[in-house]
Design a protein around this motif. Sequence first.
Motif, short mmCIF file in Angstrom:
data_model
loop_
_atom_site.label_atom_id
_atom_site.label_comp_id
_atom_site.label_asym_id
_atom_site.label_seq_id
_atom_site.Cartn_x
_atom_site.Cartn_y
_atom_site.Cartn_z
N GLN A 275 0.83 -1.21 0.00
CA GLN A 275 0.00 0.00 0.00
C GLN A 275 0.87 1.26 0.00
N ILE A 276 1.78 1.35 -0.95
CA ILE A 276 2.67 2.50 -1.07
C ILE A 276 1.96 3.60 -1.86
N ASP A 277 1.85 4.78 -1.25
CA ASP A 277 1.17 5.90 -1.88
C ASP A 277 2.14 7.00 -2.33
N LEU A 278 3.44 6.71 -2.34
CA LEU A 278 4.43 7.68 -2.78
C LEU A 278 4.32 7.91 -4.29
N PRO A 279 4.77 9.06 -4.76
CA PRO A 279 4.74 9.30 -6.22
C PRO A 279 5.55 8.24 -6.97
N ARG A 280 5.14 7.96 -8.18
CA ARG A 280 5.83 6.96 -9.00
C ARG A 280 7.32 7.30 -9.11
N GLY A 281 8.15 6.28 -8.90
CA GLY A 281 9.59 6.47 -9.00
C GLY A 281 10.27 6.82 -7.70
N VAL A 282 9.50 7.15 -6.64
CA VAL A 282 10.09 7.46 -5.34
C VAL A 282 10.15 6.17 -4.53
N PRO A 283 11.35 5.69 -4.17
CA PRO A 283 11.46 4.43 -3.44
C PRO A 283 10.95 4.54 -2.01
N SER A 284 10.42 3.44 -1.50
CA SER A 284 9.91 3.41 -0.12
C SER A 284 11.06 3.23 0.87
N GLY A 285 11.06 4.06 1.91
CA GLY A 285 12.07 3.95 2.95
C GLY A 285 11.95 2.67 3.75
N LEU A 286 10.74 2.10 3.80
CA LEU A 286 10.56 0.85 4.53
C LEU A 286 11.34 -0.27 3.85
N ALA A 287 11.27 -0.35 2.52
CA ALA A 287 11.99 -1.39 1.79
C ALA A 287 13.49 -1.23 1.96
N ASP A 288 13.98 0.02 1.94
CA ASP A 288 15.40 0.26 2.14
C ASP A 288 15.85 -0.16 3.53
N ALA A 289 15.06 0.19 4.54
CA ALA A 289 15.42 -0.17 5.92
C ALA A 289 15.44 -1.68 6.10
N GLU A 290 14.48 -2.35 5.50
CA GLU A 290 14.43 -3.81 5.58
C GLU A 290 15.67 -4.44 4.96
N ARG A 291 16.10 -3.89 3.85
CA ARG A 291 17.27 -4.42 3.15
C ARG A 291 18.58 -4.13 3.91
N LEU A 292 18.67 -2.95 4.51
CA LEU A 292 19.94 -2.52 5.10
C LEU A 292 20.12 -2.96 6.56
N LEU A 293 19.02 -3.16 7.28
CA LEU A 293 19.11 -3.34 8.73
C LEU A 293 18.82 -4.76 9.21
N ASN A 294 18.50 -5.67 8.29
CA ASN A 294 17.99 -6.97 8.75
C ASN A 294 19.04 -7.86 9.41
N ARG A 295 20.30 -7.46 9.41
CA ARG A 295 21.33 -8.28 10.06
C ARG A 295 21.92 -7.61 11.29
N ILE A 296 21.36 -6.49 11.69
CA ILE A 296 21.89 -5.79 12.86
C ILE A 296 21.26 -6.38 14.12
N PRO A 297 22.08 -6.75 15.12
CA PRO A 297 21.53 -7.30 16.37
C PRO A 297 20.60 -6.30 17.06
N ASN A 298 19.64 -6.83 17.81
CA ASN A 298 18.69 -6.03 18.59
C ASN A 298 17.70 -5.25 17.72
N ILE A 299 17.65 -5.57 16.43
CA ILE A 299 16.59 -5.05 15.56
C ILE A 299 15.80 -6.25 15.07
#
Length: 329
Positions: A275-299
Motif C-alpha cells: 500500500q505505497i502511496d508515494l509518487p511513482r519512481g520514489v522508493p519506499s524507505g521501509l523497503a530500504d530499511a528492511e534491506r539494510l538493517l535486517n542483520r543488525i543485532p537487537n533489531i
Amino acid sequence: MTSQIIETAPPSETILEFPDNRLLIDLCGEYDRHLTHIEARTGVQILRRGNHLAVHGPADGQSEAADVLRALYDRLEQGREVSKAEIDRQFRMAGEDEPQDQLEMFAGGAVEIKTRKKLVEPRTDAQKAYVQSLFSNELAFGIGPAGTGKTYLAVAVGVNMLITGAVDKIILSRPAVEAGEKLGYLPGDMKDKVDPYMQPLYDALNDFLPGKQLAKMIEEKTVEIAPLAFMRGRTLSNAFVVLDEAQNATSMQMKMFLTRLGEGSRMVITGDRTQIDLPRGVPSGLADAERLLNRIPNISFNYFTGKDVVRHPLVAAIIEAYEADAPKA
C-alpha cells in the motif's frame, strides 16, 4: 475445577463435563452462538445435556472442538470474557508449541498487555511473537497487510510501558501522505490540517486510555501525535516511538526518523509494502530499511500475512485475492 473428558463413546461422540453451570452458560453464549461458531469452524455438532456438552462428528473435528471448549472454559474460570474474537484466537493458537526463548514475563504461555481500559491479548502466533519482540528489542519492525494489528498492538505496548514507568512519553507519527486522491487544502490551523492523517493513532489510544486522561496527556505532551516531517532535529529519549504507515516514508525520511532514537527509548516501525502511496519512481524507505538493517543485532523484523488479519473474515479473503493476482517478482 477445570473441565475434563469423562467419556469417549465410540469415535462418533466426545462428552465434556463443565462443573459450573453459570460458566457453561457463558461458554455457550447467547442462544448458543458460541457453540454455533465452533461447529462451523470444525464441522461437528455440539449438544448440551445438563452440565455436559456432547461433540459429534469427525474425530479430528471432535478433538479440535474439545480443545477449544476446554481452553475457553479455563478462561472463564479465570474471570475473563469469551467472545467470537477470542474463539477465533483459540483456533489460531491451538496446538502451537511455545518458543523456547520466551521472555520471563511470558513464561506461563499467556501474552497479555495491560492498559488503563482493557487487557489486550494477541490473537495469532505472529502477533504473539511481535508483542514479545516489542518488549525485548529497542527497535522493531512490523510488516504486513492491513488489519493484522501491527499498529494497534504497538500502541498498546507503548501505553503499557508508559503506565508502568518504563518510558516517560509516547510519540506516534506517520507520513502525511494522501491515499490515491488529492484532498486539496484543508481548513484550520496546523493541528486541524494534520489530524485527519493521524486519526487511526487517536483511535488506538482511545481504546487504551480514558478520554479525560488521554486529553490531559496530550496537553502535557506526555503523548504526542505528529506527522513524520515534524521529527527532524529531535532526539527522542525515554520514549516509546511508533512510526505508522512507514511504507509511505521516503528513504531520506526513514533514515532521519531512525536516527532520532535516544537513550532509554524504544522504536516501532509498522507498514504494508503493498500500500505505497508515494509518487511513482520514489522508493519506499521501509523497503530500504528492511534491506539494510535486517542483520543488525537487537533489531527485529516481524512479518504478518492474511492469516493474521483480525478484522472481518472477508478482509483476509480480500487480501489473499489481491496477493494471488499480484505480479510475481
